[in-house]
Design a protein around this motif. Structure first.
Motif: not given
Length: 311
Positions: A29-54
C-alpha cells in the motif's frame, strides 16, 4: 500504484522475507515508484539535451546563469530530459521538457542556495553552454567534476513509515532493502532528520524555528534573556520578535503543520558523493532537493528546498 514489473519485484521481496499478511499488505500500500539513475559513460556531448551529471548544460538562448551576490557563478549539477525517462514516477511530473539543477554554496548544510529550472520549449534551440567567462565558480576548490551521461531505471522504494516498520519489527528484511540514493522522486535519508518538516518550515514563514520547534516558549524567552546578558542584543531581539511568535503559532497548530509537511513535501532529486564524478558532499553525504507537491502541480520550482544529509 506501482507498475506491474515493480509490483512483481515487491511481491518477490515480500515472499523471500516472509512478510505475507498484514506487513506485506502495508508495504504494497505504501511503496512508491522511483527512478534510480546510473552513470552511463563519460559525457562526449555528441547528443544535445540528454540527461547528464555535471559538465556543461544544454540551455535555451534566453537562460541567465545564476550568480551569487559576489558575482561567482553557481555550479551546474545536472540536467534531466523528462521525455527520455522510462516512465514517470509520479503523475505530477511533466512527461516532456528539461529539468536543470544549479547549486550555490553548500554551507550551511540546510536551506542551501540552488535553482531548479524547467524548460519545455523547442529542443532544437538548446545550446551547449559554458559557465560565464571571466568569473569564478563558487566553491571551485571542491567542484572539479567530471561529466557523465546518466540513464534511469524504475525501482520501488519505501517511505519512512514503511521502512521504520521493517527496521523495528523485521530487521533482517530491512537489511535486505537495496539502498536507493541518486534518484528522481526517491526517498530521503531519514537518519539525517525530518527534512520534509525542515523544508515546510522554511517555505511557510517559520524559518526562525527550524532548530527551535521542539522547544517551549519559555525556553525561547530564557535564551533571549541569556543572550541579552552576554551582550548579544540583536540575537535576543530576533528570538523575541521572530522565533517566539513563530513558535507560538507552530505549537497551536502543531499537528496541522506536521501533517502538511509529511503529506506535501517530497524528495524530487538526490545526488550522492559520486566518486567517478569527483563529488564529495562534506563527509560523503547526499544532496537532496525537495518540492511541495502543490508547487510541482503548477510547475513552480521557485520554492524548492535543498538539504545536505551527512554524518
Amino acid at each position: 500504484m506501482l507498475p506491474l514489473s515493480l509490483q512483481d519485484s515487491l511481491s518477490e521481496f515480500i515472499r523471500k522475507q516472509g512478510l505475507e499478511g498484514q506487513a506485506g499488505d502495508l508495504l504494497k500500500a505504501l511503496a512508491e515508484t522511483s527512478l534510480v539513475y546510473e552513470l552511463a559513460g563519460e559525457e562526449d556531448y555528441v547528443r544535445t539535451g540528454n540527461s547528464r551529471i555535471a559538465g556543461c548544460p544544454d540551455l535555451p538562448p534566453s537562460f541567465s546563469w545564476p550568480l551569487d551576490p559576489d558575482g561567482e557563478y553557481w555550479t551546474f549539477l545536472a540536467q534531466i530530459n523528462l521525455g527520455e525517462l522510462p516512465l514517470s514516477p509520479v503523475e505530477l511530473l511533466p512527461r516532456e521538457g528539461m529539468l536543470y539543477f544549479f547549486l550555490g554554496l553548500d554551507e550551511p548544510a540546510y536551506d542551501i542556495d540552488h535553482r531548479i529550472y524547467y524548460y519545455n520549449g523547442n529542443r532544437n534551440e538548446l545550446i551547449r553552454t559554458s559557465p560565464p567567462e571571466g568569473r569564478e565558480e563558487i566553491g571551485a576548490e571542491d567542484r572539479d567534476f567530471k561529466s557523465y551521461k546518466i540513464t534511469f531505471k524504475p525501482v520501488w522504494t519505501l517511505p519512512e513509515q514503511a521502512a521504520d516498520l521493517l527496521l523495528n519489527d523485521y530487521p533482517e528484511a530491512f537489511e535486505a532493502l537495496e539502498p536507493a540514493s541518486d534518484t528522481l522522486w526517491g526517498q530521503y535519508q531519514s537518519w539525517a532528520g525530518n527534512t520534509p518538516l525542515d523544508a515546510y518550515l522554511c517555505r511557510n514563514g517559520l524559518q526562525d524555528i527550524l532548530f527551535q520547534h521542539y522547544k517551549t516558549t519559555e525556553q525561547i524567552r530564557q535564551e533571549a534573556r541569556e543572550a541579552e546578558e552576554r551582550g548579544s542584543a540583536d540575537y535576543a531581539q530576533r528570538l523575541l520578535t521572530k522565533a517566539l511568535p513563530q513558535l507560538t503559532e507552530y505549537k497551536q497548530n502543531q499537528d496541522k503543520h506536521k501533517a502538511a509537511a509529511a503529506a506535501n513535501w517530497h524528495l524530487l532529486f538526490s545526488v550522492s558523493s559520486l566518486d567517478e564524478v569527483g563529488m564529495c558532499w562534506w563527509d560523503a553525504g547526499y544532496l537532496e532537493f525537495f518540492i511541495d507537491k502543490a508547487d510541482l502541480e503548477q510547475l513552480d520550482f521557485s520554492r524548492t528546498y535543498v538539504n545536505l544529509a551527512t554524518s
